[in-house]
Write an enzyme that holds these catalytic residues in place. Structure first.
Site, PDB file in Angstrom:
ATOM      1  N   ASP A  67      -8.235   3.556   0.938  1.00 50.81           N
ATOM      2  CA  ASP A  67      -7.327   3.918   2.019  1.00 50.81           C
ATOM      3  C   ASP A  67      -8.129   4.612   3.115  1.00 50.81           C
ATOM      4  O   ASP A  67      -8.697   5.681   2.900  1.00 50.81           O
ATOM      5  CB  ASP A  67      -6.239   4.855   1.484  1.00 50.81           C
ATOM      6  CG  ASP A  67      -5.119   5.089   2.487  1.00 50.81           C
ATOM      7  OD1 ASP A  67      -5.314   4.803   3.693  1.00 50.81           O
ATOM      8  OD2 ASP A  67      -4.059   5.571   2.055  1.00 50.81           O
ATOM      9  N   CYS A 107       0.863  -1.176   0.000  1.00 47.07           N
ATOM     10  CA  CYS A 107       0.000   0.000   0.000  1.00 47.07           C
ATOM     11  C   CYS A 107       0.903   1.231   0.000  1.00 47.07           C
ATOM     12  O   CYS A 107       2.080   1.129  -0.363  1.00 47.07           O
ATOM     13  CB  CYS A 107      -0.984  -0.011   1.176  1.00 47.07           C
ATOM     14  SG  CYS A 107      -0.264   0.194   2.815  1.00 47.07           S
ATOM     15  N   ARG A 164      -3.443  -0.600   5.348  1.00 47.22           N
ATOM     16  CA  ARG A 164      -3.980  -1.690   4.536  1.00 47.22           C
ATOM     17  C   ARG A 164      -3.062  -2.895   4.417  1.00 47.22           C
ATOM     18  O   ARG A 164      -3.471  -4.030   4.688  1.00 47.22           O
ATOM     19  CB  ARG A 164      -4.343  -1.171   3.140  1.00 47.22           C
ATOM     20  CG  ARG A 164      -5.474  -0.157   3.154  1.00 47.22           C
ATOM     21  CD  ARG A 164      -5.690   0.466   1.796  1.00 47.22           C
ATOM     22  NE  ARG A 164      -4.553   1.324   1.445  1.00 47.22           N
ATOM     23  CZ  ARG A 164      -4.376   1.903   0.274  1.00 47.22           C
ATOM     24  NH1 ARG A 164      -5.257   1.709  -0.690  1.00 47.22           N
ATOM     25  NH2 ARG A 164      -3.344   2.691   0.049  1.00 47.22           N
TER      26      ARG A 164
END
Length: 175
Positions: free
Chosen positions: A143, A26, A32
């Site tokens: 996100d 990420c 994440r």
């Protein structure tokens, strides 16, 4: 970034003798990708194939290197029985791309950054690759960094719902 690949003489073991090396990627490696790594590890354990994989995570950016998981991500993990307390953010660089068999991107921007680093397109998958199309063209795991707690729960569910299919597809690719 330490990969742990190679034996005492530094040579990589034969592909069939070593676990598949899978890196979840990420932006900052605090929300994440660490949670994706933990979920995939648990899923592989539940499937009885944990010994076939080496999972890790990294970010494309360097501003969180050495930091722990975002507290909201860690709390979400804990809520669902996962532990991110030992996580320390790291960055993937172009020099390390070849150390990984598979790179699993959380969003299209992460995928583009991996490709720009020289990652072979066939080895860079989107986390939601096997999810049924939702009609909105969603490929990304959103996100949650700038949002509230509900974004972290949504992130967890998307990662959990896609982990099994990712693992099965990786196993099929290894045959």
């Amino acid at each position: 970034m330490t990969t742990g690949r190679g034996g005492a003489d530094g040579a990589a073991p034969p592909a069939e003798a070593r676990p598949l090396r899978v890196l979840f990627v990420c932006l900052g490696n605090i929300c994440r990708s660490p949670l994706a790594e933990a979920i995939a590890r648990r899923q592989a354990e539940e499937m009885g194939v944990a010994d076939r994989f080496h999972f890790a995570s990294a970010g494309t950016g360097d501003w969180h290197v050495g930091c722990g998981a975002d507290p909201r991500s860690a709390a979400t993990a804990q809520r669902f029985g996962l532990d991110l307390s030992h996580h320390r953010a790291q960055q993937i660089t172009a020099a390390e791309i070849a150390d990984w068999d598979w790179l699993i991107a959380m969003d299209r921007a992460n995928r583009q950054q991996l490709l720009a680093m020289g990652a072979p397109p066939e080895r860079v998958w989107m986390m939601r690759r096997f999810e049924a199309p939702d009609g909105n063209g969603m490929e990304d795991v959103p996100d949650p960094y700038y949002g509230g707690p509900e974004g972290f729960v949504l992130m967890y569910r998307l990662l959990r719902d896609n982990a099994h299919a990712i693992i099965e597809a990786l196993l099929a690719q290894a045959r």
